[in-house]
Design an enzyme around this catalytic site. Structure first.
Site, PDB file in Angstrom:
ATOM      1  N   GLU A  36       4.702  17.516  -5.388  1.00  0.00           N
ATOM      2  CA  GLU A  36       3.529  16.755  -4.956  1.00  0.00           C
ATOM      3  C   GLU A  36       2.771  17.560  -3.892  1.00  0.00           C
ATOM      4  O   GLU A  36       3.369  17.988  -2.897  1.00  0.00           O
ATOM      5  CB  GLU A  36       3.970  15.397  -4.400  1.00  0.00           C
ATOM      6  N   ASN A 119      -1.264  12.481  -1.842  1.00  0.00           N
ATOM      7  CA  ASN A 119      -0.128  11.988  -1.048  1.00  0.00           C
ATOM      8  C   ASN A 119       0.985  11.613  -2.010  1.00  0.00           C
ATOM      9  O   ASN A 119       0.723  11.424  -3.207  1.00  0.00           O
ATOM     10  CB  ASN A 119      -0.547  10.728  -0.256  1.00  0.00           C
ATOM     11  N   THR A 128      -5.011  -1.437  -6.245  1.00  0.00           N
ATOM     12  CA  THR A 128      -5.088  -2.896  -6.136  1.00  0.00           C
ATOM     13  C   THR A 128      -3.989  -3.576  -6.934  1.00  0.00           C
ATOM     14  O   THR A 128      -3.773  -4.781  -6.812  1.00  0.00           O
ATOM     15  CB  THR A 128      -6.483  -3.358  -6.637  1.00  0.00           C
ATOM     16  N   ALA A 130      -3.758  -4.266 -10.164  1.00  0.00           N
ATOM     17  CA  ALA A 130      -4.108  -5.081 -11.328  1.00  0.00           C
ATOM     18  C   ALA A 130      -3.602  -4.374 -12.582  1.00  0.00           C
ATOM     19  O   ALA A 130      -3.893  -3.195 -12.779  1.00  0.00           O
ATOM     20  CB  ALA A 130      -5.621  -5.267 -11.412  1.00  0.00           C
ATOM     21  N   VAL A 239       1.150  22.964  -6.827  1.00  0.00           N
ATOM     22  CA  VAL A 239       1.370  23.788  -8.021  1.00  0.00           C
ATOM     23  C   VAL A 239       0.073  24.531  -8.328  1.00  0.00           C
ATOM     24  O   VAL A 239      -0.983  23.913  -8.491  1.00  0.00           O
ATOM     25  CB  VAL A 239       1.812  22.921  -9.222  1.00  0.00           C
ATOM     26  N   HIS A 457     -11.060   4.902 -12.159  1.00  0.00           N
ATOM     27  CA  HIS A 457     -10.274   4.904 -13.404  1.00  0.00           C
ATOM     28  C   HIS A 457     -10.912   5.914 -14.356  1.00  0.00           C
ATOM     29  O   HIS A 457     -11.765   5.551 -15.155  1.00  0.00           O
ATOM     30  CB  HIS A 457     -10.271   3.512 -14.039  1.00  0.00           C
ATOM     31  N   ASN A 490      -4.253   8.742 -16.830  1.00  0.00           N
ATOM     32  CA  ASN A 490      -5.364   8.041 -17.468  1.00  0.00           C
ATOM     33  C   ASN A 490      -6.191   8.978 -18.344  1.00  0.00           C
ATOM     34  O   ASN A 490      -6.869   8.530 -19.264  1.00  0.00           O
ATOM     35  CB  ASN A 490      -6.252   7.391 -16.401  1.00  0.00           C
ATOM     36  N   THR A 502      -3.777   1.776 -15.487  1.00  0.00           N
ATOM     37  CA  THR A 502      -2.475   2.340 -15.125  1.00  0.00           C
ATOM     38  C   THR A 502      -1.350   1.835 -16.024  1.00  0.00           C
ATOM     39  O   THR A 502      -0.485   2.601 -16.440  1.00  0.00           O
ATOM     40  CB  THR A 502      -2.165   2.037 -13.639  1.00  0.00           C
TER      41      THR A 502
HETATM   42  P1  FAD Z   1      -2.280   9.685  -9.177  1.00  0.00           P
HETATM   43  O1  FAD Z   1      -1.761   8.405  -8.693  1.00  0.00           O
HETATM   44  O2  FAD Z   1      -3.667  10.048  -8.829  1.00  0.00           O
HETATM   45  O3  FAD Z   1      -1.285  10.841  -8.682  1.00  0.00           O
HETATM   46  C1  FAD Z   1      -1.526  12.185  -8.959  1.00  0.00           C
HETATM   47  C2  FAD Z   1      -0.874  13.018  -7.880  1.00  0.00           C
HETATM   48  O4  FAD Z   1      -0.895  14.397  -8.288  1.00  0.00           O
HETATM   49  C3  FAD Z   1      -1.588  12.969  -6.533  1.00  0.00           C
HETATM   50  O5  FAD Z   1      -0.709  12.503  -5.543  1.00  0.00           O
HETATM   51  C4  FAD Z   1      -1.998  14.417  -6.280  1.00  0.00           C
HETATM   52  O6  FAD Z   1      -1.908  14.800  -4.913  1.00  0.00           O
HETATM   53  C5  FAD Z   1      -1.013  15.202  -7.131  1.00  0.00           C
HETATM   54  N1  FAD Z   1      -1.513  16.526  -7.495  1.00  0.00           N
HETATM   55  C6  FAD Z   1      -2.745  16.865  -7.946  1.00  0.00           C
HETATM   56  N2  FAD Z   1      -2.816  18.188  -8.186  1.00  0.00           N
HETATM   57  C7  FAD Z   1      -1.605  18.706  -7.872  1.00  0.00           C
HETATM   58  C8  FAD Z   1      -1.060  20.014  -7.896  1.00  0.00           C
HETATM   59  N3  FAD Z   1      -1.772  21.047  -8.371  1.00  0.00           N
HETATM   60  N4  FAD Z   1       0.202  20.201  -7.465  1.00  0.00           N
HETATM   61  C9  FAD Z   1       0.962  19.149  -7.037  1.00  0.00           C
HETATM   62  N5  FAD Z   1       0.486  17.879  -6.990  1.00  0.00           N
HETATM   63  C10 FAD Z   1      -0.778  17.665  -7.414  1.00  0.00           C
HETATM   64  N6  FAD Z   1      -5.388   1.177 -11.366  1.00  0.00           N
HETATM   65  C11 FAD Z   1      -5.053   0.041 -12.013  1.00  0.00           C
HETATM   66  O7  FAD Z   1      -4.568   0.095 -13.148  1.00  0.00           O
HETATM   67  N7  FAD Z   1      -5.211  -1.168 -11.411  1.00  0.00           N
HETATM   68  C12 FAD Z   1      -5.771  -1.300 -10.181  1.00  0.00           C
HETATM   69  O8  FAD Z   1      -5.887  -2.425  -9.679  1.00  0.00           O
HETATM   70  C13 FAD Z   1      -6.179  -0.117  -9.505  1.00  0.00           C
HETATM   71  N8  FAD Z   1      -6.768  -0.205  -8.299  1.00  0.00           N
HETATM   72  C14 FAD Z   1      -7.038   0.950  -7.608  1.00  0.00           C
HETATM   73  C15 FAD Z   1      -7.547   0.838  -6.315  1.00  0.00           C
HETATM   74  C16 FAD Z   1      -7.703   1.976  -5.533  1.00  0.00           C
HETATM   75  C17 FAD Z   1      -8.230   1.854  -4.135  1.00  0.00           C
HETATM   76  C18 FAD Z   1      -7.359   3.251  -6.074  1.00  0.00           C
HETATM   77  C19 FAD Z   1      -7.498   4.483  -5.242  1.00  0.00           C
HETATM   78  C20 FAD Z   1      -6.899   3.360  -7.375  1.00  0.00           C
HETATM   79  C21 FAD Z   1      -6.737   2.218  -8.162  1.00  0.00           C
HETATM   80  N9  FAD Z   1      -6.241   2.266  -9.462  1.00  0.00           N
HETATM   81  C22 FAD Z   1      -5.932   1.122 -10.132  1.00  0.00           C
HETATM   82  C23 FAD Z   1      -5.990   3.547 -10.130  1.00  0.00           C
HETATM   83  C24 FAD Z   1      -4.512   3.876 -10.103  1.00  0.00           C
HETATM   84  O9  FAD Z   1      -4.090   4.043  -8.789  1.00  0.00           O
HETATM   85  C25 FAD Z   1      -4.312   5.123 -10.951  1.00  0.00           C
HETATM   86  O10 FAD Z   1      -4.599   4.772 -12.292  1.00  0.00           O
HETATM   87  C26 FAD Z   1      -2.904   5.667 -10.894  1.00  0.00           C
HETATM   88  O11 FAD Z   1      -2.501   5.941  -9.584  1.00  0.00           O
HETATM   89  C27 FAD Z   1      -2.819   6.938 -11.733  1.00  0.00           C
HETATM   90  O12 FAD Z   1      -1.547   7.472 -11.612  1.00  0.00           O
HETATM   91  P2  FAD Z   1      -1.251   9.016 -11.794  1.00  0.00           P
HETATM   92  O13 FAD Z   1       0.181   9.199 -11.483  1.00  0.00           O
HETATM   93  O14 FAD Z   1      -1.753   9.451 -13.135  1.00  0.00           O
HETATM   94  O15 FAD Z   1      -2.199   9.777 -10.765  1.00  0.00           O
END
Ligand code: FAD
Length: 524
Positions: A36, A119, A128, A130, A239, A457, A490, A502
C-alpha cells in the site's frame, strides 16, 4: 507454482482486501503480500475513519490520506514538501483531487472532481458504506444468474451487509412513507422505496460501526488465526513497476517511502487493485497496454439537493415523543451525522436512476442561522440521484510518454464528455428530485448537477469482458495475454451503472480470486 506461492496485491482498499481474504481462505498454501502506497491511519488497519469519535483524531486521519494535498502530513506519505506547489484545493475529506493544479498534477479539465485516497484501506476508509446490488442491465452480461447470486451474497457477507440499517428510526420510516406516496405507483414490484443496504455492524446504542477494509480482511488481522500467518500488509510501499516476461509477471519493483529505497519482490501472481485510475497507470508504466486500457471511463452523475423536512407532514407520521427519543439516541453519537438512509433503486425501463436519501439532524454544510429553515427540529435530508454514463471508447484516461506525475509515474490526462443521452437522463432525474423535495419539505439547496468526477465511483477503465479488443481483462479478471496478472476494482465494471459500485466490485474480485486459487492448486 512453488509449494507456498506468493501472491502480491497492489492496494489495500476493500477490493485488495477481498482478494487477500478469498485467496487465503480457498488456498491452503498461498501467502499474500499486500503493498500500500499510503500510511496506516486507523486501527485496526484499514478501518473506517468515520468510526473515530475524536474530532481532531478524525481530521488527522483524513489529512494523512490526502496524498499531495496532505498538508502538515505530506511527509508521512513520503512526498517531500518541495515536490508539489501551493495553491491546490482539496476534494472530499480523506481524498485528494487528481487534477490538483500543482506540479505533477494530472490533467482533467472535463472531469475535474476526480479524486483518490492514499492510505491503508483506500477510499474504503472514508466511504459512505452504501452497498446496493446492481440490477437489470447494470449486472455483468457474462455471469449467469445462479453464480451471480452466490457471488453477490458472498460479497455482502464480506462487507457485513445490513439491509435494514436504521429501520427502527420513525423519522426514516416517515421519509419512506412520503416518498412512497409520491412515487410508489410508478415503481415496479421489488424496486420501490426502501432502506438503503449498508456495510457495517449495528451497535446496541443504535449507531453503526461502519465497515472498512478491516471488515473484509477479517481473520487476516487476527493474530490467532492461521490465515494471519500467511498474510503481510506493508504500508508506505509504492509499487512502481510490474516486472514480466513472455506473458508472465515475475514480480514488482517497490519503493519504500520511509527510506526511499527500491527493491524487487518476486511473486507467483500479481493482483493490481490500486483504483480505477492508478491501476491502469501502473500497467501502462510497466509496458502492459491492452487497447482498452484506461478507455470506456464511466461514473454515475450526481444531481443533488438538501431539503428541510416539513414539520406538518412529518408530524402527521411521527409523534413528538418519538422524535424526542430519536434525538436523544442521536445525541449519544454526535460524531456520526447519518441517522437514517433510504433509497429508490434502479429499475428498467422507467426508472434508470438510483435515489439515495440520507437523513441527518443538520445540513451537510454550514447554514446561516438567519436562514428561515435553519435549526429545523425535524432535520434535513441530503439526497441525490445517480444517473448513468453510457460507455464510449472516447471517454478515458491516457498516460504521457514523457511527463511524470508527482509520484514519478506517467502523468494522466482524462478526457470525458456527456452526450445527449446523458443530458436527457440528467434532466429527467432533476425533475424527479424536485418532486422528491416537494414531497418531503422545502429546499435548503436546490437540485444541482455536481461536476464530473464527483461520484468517486469510476468504472470501465479496466473493463472485464469476453473480447480482448474492447476489454482489459477476461471474465475472471485476468489481463488478456497474461496468465498470472489479475486486476480488481470498479474499473472492471463494463456496464452503465447508477449505483454505488463497491459491492459489485467485491463480487467480481471473489470470482477472480477463487479462479486464481484453483490455478494455484492445479484444479483449474
Ligand atoms: P481504493 O479503496 O481506492 O484503494 C486503492 C488503494 O491502492 C489506495 O489505498 C491507494 O493508495 C493504493 N495504491 C494506488 N496506487 C498504488 C501503487 N502504485 N502502489 C501501492 N499502492 C497503490 N462506494 C460504495 O460502493 N458505496 C458508498 O457509499 C461509497 N461512498 C464513498 C464515499 C467517499 C467519501 C469515498 C471517498 C468513496 C466512496 N465509495 C463508495 C467508493 C468506495 O470507497 C470505492 O469503491 C472502494 O474503496 C474501491 O476499492 P478499491 O480497493 O478498488 O480502491
Amino acid at each position: 507454482m512453488n509449494d507456498s506461492p506468493l501472491i502480491a496485491i497492489v492496494g489495500s482498499g476493500p477490493i485488495g482486501a477481498a482478494f487477500a481474504r478469498t485467496i487465503l481462505e480457498t488456498s491452503a498454501t498461498a501467502r499474500v503480500l499486500m503493498l500500500e502506497a499510503g500510511p496506516q491511519v486507523t486501527t485496526p488497519a484499514g478501518s473506517s475513519v468515520r468510526n473515530i469519535a475524536d474530532a481532531d483524531e478524525k481530521a488527522r486521519a483524513r489529512e494523512m490520506s490526502q496524498g499531495p494535498q496532505a498538508g502538515a502530513f505530506r511527509e508521512s506519505l513520503g512526498i517531500p514538501a518541495g515536490a508539489v506547489v501551493e495553491g491546490m484545493f482539496t476534494a472530499r475529506q480523506g481524498t485528494h483531487l487528481l487534477d490538483f493544479g500543482g506540479e505533477g498534477s494530472a490533467h482533467a479539465p472535463t472531469f475535474p472532481a476526480a479524486a483518490a485516497a492514499t492510505n491503508v484501506g483506500g477510499q474504503g476508509a472514508h466511504w459512505t458504506c452504501a452497498i446496493p446490488r446492481p440490477a437489470f442491465s447494470e449486472k455483468l452480461p457474462f455471469v449467469d444468474e445462479a453464480e451471480w447470486e452466490q457471488l453477490i451474497s458472498t460479497a455482502e457477507g464480506l462487507l457485513h451487509h445490513q439491509s435494514a440499517a436504521f429501520a427502527a428510526s420513525p423519522v426514516g420510516a416517515a421519509i419512506r412513507s412520503l416518498l412512497e406516496g409520491e412515487f410508489g405507483a410508478e415503481l415496479p414490484d421489488g424496486y420501490g422505496v426502501s432502506t438503503l443496504p449498508v456495510a457495517g455492524d449495528p451497535q446496541p446504542d443504535g449507531s453503526m460501526l461502519w465497515a472498512g477494509a478491516d471488515t473484509v480482511l477479517g481473520p487476516l488481522l487476527d493474530e490467532a488465526s492461521e490465515l494471519a500467518s500467511r498474510f503481510e500488509l506493508r504500508d508506505l510501499s509504492l509499487v512502481r513497476r510490474i516486472t514480466h516476461a513472455e506473458g508472465r509477471v515475475t514480480g514488482l519493483e517497490v519503493e519504500d517511502l520511509r527510506t526511499r529505497t527500491l527493491s524487487t519482490i518476486a511473486a507467483d501472481a500479481v493482483v493490481v487493485a490500486a483504483d480505477a485510475f492508478r491501476s491502469p497507470q501502473l500497467l501502462w508504466a510497466s509496458g502492459i497496454r491492452p487497447a482498452a486500457l484506461g478507455r470506456y471511463l464511466t461514473e454515475h452523475h450526481v444531481v443533488i439537493s438538501t431539503v428541510a423536512l416539513d414539520p406538518d407532514r412529518m408530524g402527521a407520521l411521527v409523534t413528538d415523543a418519538e422524535l424526542e427519543v430519536e434525538l436523544e439516541r442521536r445525541a449519544l453519537n454526535p460524531a456520526d451525522p447519518v441517522a437514517a438512509v433510504n433509497r429508490i433503486p434502479f429499475s428498467e425501463p422507467d426508472h434508470p436512476f438510483s435515489l439515495q436519501v440520507m437523513y441527518a439532524e443538520n445540513p451537510p454544510f454550514p447554514l446561516d442561522p438567519a436562514h428561515p429553515l435553519a435549526g429545523n427540529r425535524w432535520g434535513y435530508v441530503n439526497m441525490g440521484y445517480g444517473v448513468r454514463k453510457h460507455p464510449r471508447v472516447d471517454d478515458g484516461v491516457s498516460f504521457s510518454e514523457d511527463e511524470l506525475d508527482y509520484r514519478g509515474l506517467p502523468n494522466m490526462t482524462i478526457e470525458y464528455a456527456l452526450t445527449e443521452v446523458e443530458e436527457s437522463e440528467i434532466a429527467a432525474a432533476t425533475e424527479r428530485l424536485k418532486r422528491a423535495g416537494a414531497a418531503l419539505g422545502s429546499f435548503v439547496a436546490e437540485p444541482r448537477l455536481l461536476p464530473n468526477g464527483s461520484s468517486l465511483h469510476y468504472m470501465g477503465t479496466m473493463r472485464a469482458g469476453v473480447d480482448s479488443e474492447t476489454s482489459v481483462a477476461d471474465p475472471y479478471s485476468r489481463v488478456w495475454g497474461f496468465e498470472n496478472l489479475i486486476v480488481g476494482g470498479n474499473g472492471l465494471i463494463p456496464t452503465a451503472n447508477t449505483m454505488n459500485p463497491t459491492l459489485m466490485s467485491v463480487a467480481i474480485a471473489v470470482r477472480a480470486a477463487r479462479a486464481l486459487s484453483e490455478r494455484i492448486s492445479g484444479t483449474r
